[in-house]
Write an enzyme that holds these catalytic residues in place. Structure first.
Site, PDB file in Angstrom:
ATOM      1  CD  GLU A 114      -2.943  -1.101   2.328  1.00 40.25           C
ATOM      2  OE1 GLU A 114      -3.980  -1.786   2.226  1.00 40.25           O
ATOM      3  OE2 GLU A 114      -2.667  -0.445   3.339  1.00 40.25           O
ATOM      4  CG  HIS A 236      -9.096   6.088   2.068  1.00 42.34           C
ATOM      5  ND1 HIS A 236      -9.067   5.854   0.709  1.00 42.34           N
ATOM      6  CD2 HIS A 236      -8.512   5.009   2.654  1.00 42.34           C
ATOM      7  CE1 HIS A 236      -8.491   4.676   0.485  1.00 42.34           C
ATOM      8  NE2 HIS A 236      -8.147   4.152   1.642  1.00 42.34           N
ATOM      9  NE  ARG A 283      -4.488   5.156   3.358  1.00 42.82           N
ATOM     10  CZ  ARG A 283      -5.090   4.349   4.207  1.00 42.82           C
ATOM     11  NH1 ARG A 283      -5.558   4.825   5.339  1.00 42.82           N
ATOM     12  NH2 ARG A 283      -5.238   3.080   3.924  1.00 42.82           N
ATOM     13  CG  HIS A 344      -9.863   6.521   6.166  1.00 37.83           C
ATOM     14  ND1 HIS A 344     -10.861   5.586   6.007  1.00 37.83           N
ATOM     15  CD2 HIS A 344      -8.705   5.823   6.324  1.00 37.83           C
ATOM     16  CE1 HIS A 344     -10.338   4.378   6.048  1.00 37.83           C
ATOM     17  NE2 HIS A 344      -9.038   4.490   6.256  1.00 37.83           N
ATOM     18  NE  ARG A 379      -4.737   5.383   9.550  1.00 35.96           N
ATOM     19  CZ  ARG A 379      -5.195   4.396   8.773  1.00 35.96           C
ATOM     20  NH1 ARG A 379      -4.664   3.192   8.872  1.00 35.96           N
ATOM     21  NH2 ARG A 379      -6.164   4.609   7.908  1.00 35.96           N
TER      22      ARG A 379
END
Length: 518
Positions: A114, A236, A283, A344, A379
């Site tokens: 990811e 997100h 992100r 998110h 994060r």
């Protein structure tokens, strides 16, 4: 009610904490509060997986640590990052021993990649990792006779010296409201665990369920517990633009990890212009790039292209995404998916130490409602479930030790007062509460979302003052309901977020104020 330990919130943090305590200490009585039914939590909607170093030939703890620190934009606590990463494998093994299944390939865990990760290290179960974990933990927690489960109960307030008129400087439990009968219960507890998640409902688009209304954050704020880092809200990058049954549906980052490409309204791939890591950048970078492309176009979304992914692989890896897209007329992999960024994850929360303790004795916070120092200003993908497992374990060991001390050194019993306010007769207008919530969401989305300005924050503060005044008037003249509790908490969290945002002097991670970029 009286209990040894009160756990408020039943996602991965609360459930794994309770299992850890109940399994090793059958003499300890635990009470678990679930806002809805046990399965309706943020955890069940986590699609991607858990970031854990398991392949020590290709990967290493140091690589995972460095990836986390880079994503956190220099605001993570290096010591916390180190022990969370290093303790992850043991906690994953424990989760598997409790019955959780993960995808395998050639008898080894299948690892996905990811954004922001330098190696493949995401342990997953198709695109429903959170649901698999949630169902396994629920089944496990129901097997213990020393755990009492209270579903459809909402936190109203923590019980502190303010209520008891003492000077013990402890949390003594909580007031909770039973949704079905609007009755407020007083629950006395030696130890109280907040695992109440974030507050995605502050915004118009969120991947969180409707229950994510910052209940633990709001109650802790009223109890004067220190809260930090609230402006660092991770959006997100990829949520399905058309809502499904009134809710925003998440398209996991793993889709981009498997080759999905982002395209603007002209069909052009745009991420390489923003970052060399393109679709696999962290992100915050991807979400801002998407928002900029949206603002440049006449559309309200951009596209996620999965045409290069074989249909059988798509069906195997992302069956829930394929099924949900088909519900709104999107045929994968042929059609592109319209996506928008959505609120998110809250990187901030209640300030805790390395075992999850807050500054208020007897009160712990674990999971998304806690500010552990792991995430910093942003994060790293799939680090949240990891953090939950590690801190639930640490909080369990610490609170058991504290409980044993309290039982050995018997302190003076404190009488807890019943909730004051049951005498109100007026019937609250649900429509009025809903309208205020919509006004709040609109204000926060437009003025305190992905992009902000100092003038927008000032305007948001003024609008929030009016919403607060109306909320207080409703609260003081009506019998309390669960919906009123939620609105009250959202307003508290919004106020803190705006005030903390005004004090930030540099753009870092997910926080971006246009004025600071000049």
């Amino acid at each position: 009610m009286k209990t040894d330990i009160l756990v408020i919130g039943t996602g991965i943090s609360g459930l794994s904490y309770a299992i850890k305590v109940a399994e090793n200490h059958p003499d300890i009585q635990l009470t678990l509060i679930s806002k809805n039914n046990l399965s309706e939590t943020n955890t069940r909607y986590a699609q991607g997986g858990i970031a854990v170093v398991t392949d020590h030939l290709k990967d290493s703890y140091q690589k995972h640590i460095e990836d986390t620190l880079i994503a956190g934009a220099g605001k993570s606590n290096p010591e916390v990052v180190r022990f969370v990463v290093e303790e992850g494998q043991a906690r994953l093994q424990e989760l598997m021993q409790w019955g959780t299944s993960f995808d395998t390939q050639e008898q080894q865990l299948h690892l996905a990649q990811e954004g922001g990760h330098s190696e493949k290290r995401i342990v997953h179960y198709k695109d429903q990792t959170g649901l698999q974990i949630q169902e396994t933990l629920i089944e496990k927690v129901k097997s213990f006779s020393n755990i009492t489960l209270l579903e459809n109960h909402t936190l109203v307030d923590l019980i502190t010296d303010h209520h008891t008129k003492t000077h013990s400087e402890r949390c003594h439990g909580a007031y909770v409201i039973a949704k079905d009968r609007a009755e407020i219960l007083t629950i006395a507890a030696q130890i109280t665990i907040l695992s109440t998640g974030g507050a995605g409902e502050l915004f118009q688009h969120t991947t969180n369920p409707p229950s994510a209304t910052g209940d633990g954050l709001g109650a802790a704020y009223r109890a004067k517990v220190f809260i930090e880092g609230l402006p660092y809200v991770q959006f997100h990058p990829t949520a399905l633009y058309p809502k499904v049954d009134g809710q925003t549906f998440l398209i996991t980052e793993a889709v981009r990890g498997a080759g999905g490409l982002l395209r603007n309204s002209l069909g052009e791939r745009f991420m390489p212009q923003y970052d060399s890591r393109a679709e696999l950048a962290p992100r915050d970078i991807v979400a801002r790039a998407i928002q900029q492309e949206i603002e440049k176009s006449e559309e309200d979304f951009v596209w996620l292209d999965v045409q290069q992914m074989p249909e059988d692989e798509l069906e195997k890896r992302f069956p829930n995404i394929k099924k949900t897209c088909s519900q709104v007329g999107i045929n994968l992999p042929q059609d592109w998916i319209p996506i928008v960024p959505a609120a998110h994850y809250f990187c901030g929360g209640l300030q805790v130490n390395s075992v999850g303790e807050t500054q208020l004795s007897g009160l712990y916070a674990i999971g998304e409602c806690a500010h552990t120092g792991l995430h910093g200003a942003n994060r790293l993908a799939s680090n949240s479930l990891l953090e939950s497992l590690v801190f639930a374990h640490r909080a369990a060991l610490s609170s058991i030790s504290q409980l044993e001390y309290l039982k050995t050194n018997k302190s003076k019993k404190i009488e807890l007062p019943q909730w004051q306010g049951e005498g109100y007769n007026a019937e609250i207008s649900i429509a009025r509460v809903h309208k205020l919530k919509q006004k709040l969401q609109k204000t926060m989305t437009r003025k305190a979302g992905i992009f902000k300005t100092s003038a927008q924050l000032e305007s948001a503060e003024k609008k929030l003052k009016k919403i607060f005044d109306e909320t207080q008037e409703l609260y003081q003249t009506n019998q309390l309901t669960a919906e009123m509790c939620e609105l009250r908490n959202l307003v508290s969290v919004a106020y803190l977020m705006i005030k903390q945002s005004q004090n930030i002097r540099v753009n870092e991670g997910v926080f971006y104020n246009h004025d600071l970029a000049k």
